[in-house]
Design an enzyme around this catalytic site. Structure first.
Site, mmCIF file in Angstrom:
data_model
loop_
_atom_site.group_PDB
_atom_site.id
_atom_site.type_symbol
_atom_site.label_atom_id
_atom_site.label_comp_id
_atom_site.label_asym_id
_atom_site.label_seq_id
_atom_site.Cartn_x
_atom_site.Cartn_y
_atom_site.Cartn_z
ATOM 1 N N ASP A 139 1.005 -1.310 -0.066
ATOM 2 C CA ASP A 139 -0.029 0.048 -0.082
ATOM 3 C C ASP A 139 0.758 1.425 0.034
ATOM 4 O O ASP A 139 2.002 1.205 0.273
ATOM 5 C CB ASP A 139 -0.956 0.057 1.245
ATOM 6 N N ASN A 175 -7.220 -2.495 14.434
ATOM 7 C CA ASN A 175 -8.584 -3.009 14.059
ATOM 8 C C ASN A 175 -8.656 -4.156 13.006
ATOM 9 O O ASN A 175 -9.720 -4.222 12.664
ATOM 10 C CB ASN A 175 -9.374 -1.743 13.296
ATOM 11 N N HIS A 223 -7.088 -4.432 10.189
ATOM 12 C CA HIS A 223 -6.550 -4.328 8.812
ATOM 13 C C HIS A 223 -5.559 -4.982 8.459
ATOM 14 O O HIS A 223 -4.421 -5.057 9.238
ATOM 15 C CB HIS A 223 -6.840 -2.700 8.573
ATOM 16 N N GLU A 239 -9.673 -1.710 5.649
ATOM 17 C CA GLU A 239 -10.229 -1.381 7.096
ATOM 18 C C GLU A 239 -11.634 -2.163 7.020
ATOM 19 O O GLU A 239 -11.891 -2.615 6.049
ATOM 20 C CB GLU A 239 -10.565 0.022 6.763
#
Ligand code: PGA
Length: 244
Positions: free
Chosen positions: A71, A139, A141, A146
């Site tokens: 990313d 979280n 990810h 996400e």
């Protein structure tokens, strides 16, 4: 849990980094001209140091691999020291003599982010990644995928979750400086890798690691999709593995 997931619990971050480097080096030595997937974040840094050490001792050679990163922030200039392009060059690639033309990462400077995603996905698909390194967000990810209502398939243009922006603010002067968007390999792009090497360190990752590996498979916990992959290595320190 899927029996294709192999979990290594290490005493601390140092031994975690050594074990992860060992697993990755083994994959690279098996396919020295293959494509490999890299990740940013603080967790793989120790492993990257170990890999640099192996290259120095001529135990490992990266000069013929192709590297695909998960990313990149958007928009961001590659020369910006907060870009993931810069991060990889500074923390690994420049020191392992990986030729610049073998480094692939979504282009944070592309004029059209959607077009860039389509083009990056084509490259990743053609590359056929041998092993993809992953961290895991607080979280759940993976990459910048996400928690969501569905699993994103291909490389996509995403808005970062508030808790990701807060977590990443530690690398910036102030919260407002953290980019709010990113380009990320999708869940399908990640799942296409022949094997996955996920690193988790620290107590802050303990609950999400347990939910990802033993909980329901749901896009609300993106890493839970790894339960469906046929070849996953998890390397965690004791703190992150506390609930496993
Ligand atoms: P970290 O990030 O390694 O800095 O904890 C992991 C991630 O967000 O994927």
């Amino acid at each position: 849990m899927n029996s294709n997931i192999k979990i290594f619990v290490e005493d601390d971050y140092n031994t975690l980094s050594k074990k992860a480097a060992e697993i990755f080096a083994c994959a690279v030595n098996r396919k020295p001209e293959g494509s490999f997937g890299f990740a940013t974040g603080s967790t793989p840094l120790g492993m990257y140091d170990e890999l640099k050490g192996m290259v120095k001792k001529s135990e490992l050679n990266f000069t013929k691999i192709n590297a695909y990163n998960l990313d990149e922030y958007y928009p961001i200039k590659g020369s910006d020291n907060q870009s993931y392009k810069y991060f990889m060059a500074a923390n690994l690639f420049d020191e392992i003599n990986l030729p610049k033309e073998n480094r692939f990462i979504p282009n944070g400077e592309a004029p059209d982010p959607i077009k860039e995603c389509v083009e990056y996905e084509e490259k990743v698909t053609k590359a056929s990644i041998e092993m993809q390194i992953l961290g895991i967000g607080n979280n759940g990810h993976i990459g910048f995928n996400e928690p969501a209502d569905y699993f994103a398939g291909a490389t996509n243009y995403v808005e970062l979750a508030e808790n990701t922006i807060e977590a990443n603010a530690r690398f910036f002067e102030k919260l407002e400086d953290v980019p709010r968007f990113a380009l990320t390999m999708g869940i399908h792009s990640i799942m296409m890798a022949k094997s996955i090497l996920l690193l988790a360190s620290g107590e802050g990752k303990a609950q999400i690691l347990k939910d990802s590996l033993f909980g329901k498979i749901t896009p609300k916990v993106p890493a839970s999709v790894l339960q469906l992959h046929c070849d996953v290595f998890i390397v965690a320190d004791k703190a992150a593995a506390k609930y496993l």
